[in-house]
Design a protein around this motif. Structure first.
Motif, PDB file in Angstrom:
ATOM      1  N   LEU A 102       9.349  -5.308   5.561  1.00 48.35           N
ATOM      2  CA  LEU A 102       7.959  -5.026   5.929  1.00 48.35           C
ATOM      3  C   LEU A 102       7.747  -5.471   7.370  1.00 48.35           C
ATOM      4  N   PHE A 103       7.147  -4.570   8.163  1.00 47.76           N
ATOM      5  CA  PHE A 103       6.850  -4.949   9.547  1.00 47.76           C
ATOM      6  C   PHE A 103       5.502  -4.399   9.964  1.00 47.76           C
ATOM      7  N   GLU A 104       4.877  -5.089  10.913  1.00 48.46           N
ATOM      8  CA  GLU A 104       3.533  -4.718  11.382  1.00 48.46           C
ATOM      9  C   GLU A 104       3.281  -5.390  12.714  1.00 48.46           C
ATOM     10  N   ASN A 105       2.510  -4.714  13.568  1.00 48.49           N
ATOM     11  CA  ASN A 105       2.170  -5.255  14.896  1.00 48.49           C
ATOM     12  C   ASN A 105       3.404  -5.699  15.671  1.00 48.49           C
ATOM     13  N   GLY A 106       4.475  -4.946  15.498  1.00 49.80           N
ATOM     14  CA  GLY A 106       5.668  -5.193  16.298  1.00 49.80           C
ATOM     15  C   GLY A 106       6.638  -6.207  15.735  1.00 49.80           C
ATOM     16  N   LYS A 107       6.266  -6.910  14.667  1.00 49.26           N
ATOM     17  CA  LYS A 107       7.093  -7.994  14.171  1.00 49.26           C
ATOM     18  C   LYS A 107       7.539  -7.767  12.725  1.00 49.26           C
ATOM     19  N   VAL A 108       8.694  -8.346  12.401  1.00 51.69           N
ATOM     20  CA  VAL A 108       9.151  -8.356  11.012  1.00 51.69           C
ATOM     21  C   VAL A 108       8.277  -9.345  10.251  1.00 51.69           C
ATOM     22  N   VAL A 109       7.668  -8.859   9.162  1.00 55.33           N
ATOM     23  CA  VAL A 109       6.762  -9.707   8.376  1.00 55.33           C
ATOM     24  C   VAL A 109       7.493 -10.302   7.171  1.00 55.33           C
ATOM     25  N   ALA A 110       8.327  -9.506   6.520  1.00 57.26           N
ATOM     26  CA  ALA A 110       9.036 -10.006   5.337  1.00 57.26           C
ATOM     27  C   ALA A 110      10.289  -9.172   5.112  1.00 57.26           C
ATOM     28  N   VAL A 111      11.315  -9.833   4.572  1.00 61.20           N
ATOM     29  CA  VAL A 111      12.591  -9.175   4.262  1.00 61.20           C
ATOM     30  C   VAL A 111      13.086  -9.739   2.946  1.00 61.20           C
ATOM     31  N   GLY A 112      13.564  -8.867   2.045  1.00 62.43           N
ATOM     32  CA  GLY A 112      14.134  -9.384   0.808  1.00 62.43           C
ATOM     33  C   GLY A 112      14.063  -8.388  -0.326  1.00 62.43           C
ATOM     34  N   ALA A 113      14.529  -8.813  -1.490  1.00 59.13           N
ATOM     35  CA  ALA A 113      14.550  -7.927  -2.653  1.00 59.13           C
ATOM     36  C   ALA A 113      13.220  -7.920  -3.388  1.00 59.13           C
ATOM     37  N   ASP A 114      12.377  -8.907  -3.133  1.00 60.23           N
ATOM     38  CA  ASP A 114      11.109  -8.990  -3.857  1.00 60.23           C
ATOM     39  C   ASP A 114      10.040  -9.503  -2.903  1.00 60.23           C
ATOM     40  N   ILE A 115       9.464  -8.596  -2.149  1.00 59.78           N
ATOM     41  CA  ILE A 115       8.450  -8.998  -1.175  1.00 59.78           C
ATOM     42  C   ILE A 115       7.129  -8.326  -1.522  1.00 59.78           C
ATOM     43  N   GLN A 116       6.049  -8.905  -1.065  1.00 60.58           N
ATOM     44  CA  GLN A 116       4.717  -8.349  -1.288  1.00 60.58           C
ATOM     45  C   GLN A 116       4.428  -7.320  -0.198  1.00 60.58           C
ATOM     46  N   ILE A 117       4.039  -6.114  -0.646  1.00 64.65           N
ATOM     47  CA  ILE A 117       3.737  -5.039   0.294  1.00 64.65           C
ATOM     48  C   ILE A 117       2.242  -4.742   0.225  1.00 64.65           C
ATOM     49  N   PRO A 118       1.527  -4.843   1.325  1.00 63.77           N
ATOM     50  CA  PRO A 118       0.077  -4.607   1.291  1.00 63.77           C
ATOM     51  C   PRO A 118      -0.245  -3.140   0.982  1.00 63.77           C
ATOM     52  N   GLU A 119      -1.420  -2.923   0.444  1.00 63.63           N
ATOM     53  CA  GLU A 119      -1.815  -1.572   0.018  1.00 63.63           C
ATOM     54  C   GLU A 119      -1.903  -0.594   1.180  1.00 63.63           C
ATOM     55  N   ASN A 120      -2.218  -1.119   2.372  1.00 59.76           N
ATOM     56  CA  ASN A 120      -2.397  -0.211   3.513  1.00 59.76           C
ATOM     57  C   ASN A 120      -1.087   0.153   4.193  1.00 59.76           C
ATOM     58  N   ALA A 121       0.016  -0.366   3.708  1.00 57.22           N
ATOM     59  CA  ALA A 121       1.290  -0.128   4.389  1.00 57.22           C
ATOM     60  C   ALA A 121       1.823   1.273   4.096  1.00 57.22           C
ATOM     61  N   GLN A 122       2.399   1.888   5.116  1.00 60.62           N
ATOM     62  CA  GLN A 122       3.143   3.130   4.909  1.00 60.62           C
ATOM     63  C   GLN A 122       4.467   2.765   4.251  1.00 60.62           C
ATOM     64  N   ILE A 123       4.782   3.424   3.138  1.00 64.72           N
ATOM     65  CA  ILE A 123       6.003   3.095   2.397  1.00 64.72           C
ATOM     66  C   ILE A 123       7.018   4.228   2.564  1.00 64.72           C
ATOM     67  N   ILE A 124       8.215   3.869   2.977  1.00 69.18           N
ATOM     68  CA  ILE A 124       9.305   4.826   3.141  1.00 69.18           C
ATOM     69  C   ILE A 124      10.386   4.475   2.131  1.00 69.18           C
ATOM     70  N   ASP A 125      10.658   5.398   1.222  1.00 67.29           N
ATOM     71  CA  ASP A 125      11.678   5.152   0.203  1.00 67.29           C
ATOM     72  C   ASP A 125      13.067   5.320   0.825  1.00 67.29           C
ATOM     73  N   GLY A 126      13.838   4.234   0.831  1.00 60.85           N
ATOM     74  CA  GLY A 126      15.159   4.260   1.465  1.00 60.85           C
ATOM     75  C   GLY A 126      16.299   4.271   0.454  1.00 60.85           C
ATOM     76  N   THR A 127      16.051   4.801  -0.748  1.00 65.33           N
ATOM     77  CA  THR A 127      17.091   4.822  -1.776  1.00 65.33           C
ATOM     78  C   THR A 127      18.376   5.461  -1.243  1.00 65.33           C
ATOM     79  N   ASP A 128      19.507   4.781  -1.451  1.00 66.91           N
ATOM     80  CA  ASP A 128      20.846   5.197  -1.011  1.00 66.91           C
ATOM     81  C   ASP A 128      21.036   5.083   0.505  1.00 66.91           C
ATOM     82  N   LYS A 129      20.088   4.485   1.176  1.00 66.32           N
ATOM     83  CA  LYS A 129      20.194   4.352   2.632  1.00 66.32           C
ATOM     84  C   LYS A 129      20.341   2.872   3.023  1.00 66.32           C
ATOM     85  N   TRP A 130      20.610   2.650   4.295  1.00 62.55           N
ATOM     86  CA  TRP A 130      20.832   1.297   4.813  1.00 62.55           C
ATOM     87  C   TRP A 130      19.872   1.016   5.964  1.00 62.55           C
ATOM     88  N   VAL A 131      19.543  -0.255   6.100  1.00 61.34           N
ATOM     89  CA  VAL A 131      18.740  -0.710   7.240  1.00 61.34           C
ATOM     90  C   VAL A 131      19.510  -1.828   7.952  1.00 61.34           C
TER      91      VAL A 131
END
Length: 467
Positions: A72-101
């Motif tokens: 999760l990132f916002e305002n230029g910065k990484v906000v959270a990284v992990g397997a179980d993070i809280q994602i705010p309702e206003n966030a744009q969600i991109i499904d990365g299934t089978d992909k890498w970051v």
């Protein structure tokens, strides 16, 4: 009566001294100071709304790998990284299934802009081959921002790069680190708060260029040239220190004559400018590390470093990185003794390993360059994970450039410089699908209309393009 007289005289004397002191202070010229940032960054990041990329395999750039992760990132910065993070309702969600970051790739050795495409003589602005020491020139004053190479590198997942002068001179000039966000001016691409680099060169190039021009003509001549330059810089530094000390003491000293060459070299001695040194042979790198101790500065990296595998212990002890290719050597004598296991052997020896390009085409496929080096190491029995190997492309380059506090890894609070890959980025078939710089979407492979196009390209195809 006598007592009153003494008090009056003391008061008059004090007033006169105070007046004299005030007069001296008033007459003292202002301290002359050198502006160390006369061409400041005007970089403005892209908009960075709350965005979450989910269900990916994530390499954090510092040796960690998480399956089924989200970032999760916002305002230029990484906000959270992990397997179980809280994602705010206003966030744009991109499904990365089978992909890498991964963190964005940082290339520590590029000549984009100083040797731009098209590669004509009129565009050749990378080597000031007029004398062996040209610390006074700055690469940023040669960069042509219309170079189409910037956008091609962006499509390969490169989010930042160091642009250096060429390697003809003992001291070639200042290098600059830029955000890979093509813009109208170099100042608007300049990486905020990144230290300057200084390009230096060992071996064959300087003696080949200057052997018939008064020297240096040999490697011992090269070293004599470096030593004299650093000795001159030490003298210049002492002159300014004396001037400042005398001014502080209330005296009226004359400021030393400004010397642009010495300004840059003193910046190195003061630890403000980082040395990146073109050097192939292990024995020459060892001499350069002795030289840095003699004059009390630090080499950040050896560039090309074909023989680093022979001195991994020395490199680790002296905290000097090696920027290397996976499998390119033998094109001249000093580059003869390369091996395919160079990068993994440097890493395995506890030293700082970097994969670099030094090429306008190679910069587009640095993930594949790292994959080749990783594979060669594994075949030689050097067990390195993909998560560890990604450090060669992000964290270690960032450290060598002095920007690791801002970028180079996916950690909370760092700049959101990252790439969404179509598959395992160590695969030949991997493509950068989305590239984010400071959380802004700088490249989207699915939206060709959004791809950066330089003015110079309009109406004419670039090399390899179909338009």
């Amino acid at each position: 009566m006598k007592g009153s007289t003494r008090i009056l005289l003391a008061a008059v004397s004090a007033a006169m001294l105070a007046a004299c002191g005030q007069q001296a202070s008033k007459d003292q010229p202002a301290l002359v100071e050198i502006d160390k940032d006369p061409y400041p960054s005007t970089y403005t990041p892209l908009p960075s709304p709350a965005t979450a990329i989910t269900n990916v395999t994530l390499l954090d750039g510092v040796g960690g790998m998480v399956e089924g992760a989200s970032v999760l990132f916002e305002n230029g910065k990484v906000v959270a990284v992990g397997a179980d993070i809280q994602i705010p309702e206003n966030a744009q969600i991109i499904d990365g299934t089978d992909k890498w970051v991964t963190p964005g790739i940082i290339d520590v050795h590029s000549h984009l802009g100083v040797y731009p495409s098209p590669g004509t003589h009129s565009h050749s602005d990378g080597n000031e081959m007029t004398k062996p020491v040209t610390a006074e020139v700055w690469a940023e004053h040669s960069i042509w921002v219309q170079d189409a190479g910037f956008s091609r590198a962006l499509a390969g997942g490169v989010t930042a790069l160091q642009i250096l002068p060429g390697s003809a001179n003992l001291v070639g000039g200042r290098a600059i680190t830029v955000k890979n966000l093509p813009d109208r001016t170099v100042q608007s691409m300049k990486f905020p708060d990144a230290p300057y680099g200084l390009k230096m060169a060992c071996g064959e190039n300087p003696k080949r260029v200057y052997g018939d021009k008064g020297g240096p003509a040999t490697r011992m001549g090269n070293v004599a040239g470096y030593r004299q330059a650093w000795a001159d810089a030490q003298d210049y530094k002492r002159q300014w220190e004396k001037y400042r000390a005398e001014h502080k003491a209330g005296k009226n000293p004359k400021a030393p004559k400004r010397d642009l060459t010495m300004d840059t070299l003193v910046g190195v001695l003061d630890g403000e400018i980082m040395v990146h040194m073109h050097c192939y042979r292990a024995d020459e790198m060892a001499i350069m590390m002795d030289l840095m101790k003699e004059f009390e500065y630090q080499i950040a990296s050896f560039q090309h470093a074909v023989e680093s595998y022979k001195i991994t212990d020395l490199l680790a002890e002296n905290n000097v990185c090696s920027a290397m290719w996976a499998d390119w050597w033998g094109f001249k004598m000093e580059a003869y003794d390369g091996i395919r296991e160079n990068v993994p052997m440097v890493h395995n020896g506890g030293a700082c390993a970097i994969v670099h390009s030094d090429d306008d085409l190679g910069i587009q496929r640095l993930n594949q360059e790292a994959a080749k080096a990783l594979g060669d190491g594994l075949r030689a029995g050097i067990e390195i994970s993909k998560a560890e190997a990604w450090q060669w492309l992000s964290a270690n380059p960032a450290k060598s450039l002095g920007i690791f506090d801002q970028t180079g890894s996916l950690e909370t609070g760092k700049n959101a410089d990252l790439v969404l890959w179509s598959t395992d980025p160590f695969s030949t078939y991997a493509q950068a699908e989305r590239v984010y710089i400071d959380g802004g979407l700088a490249y989207d492979r699915q939206d060709p209309d959004s791809w950066p196009v330089q003015d110079f390209e309009l109406g004419q195809p670039g090399e390899g393009d179909v338009k």
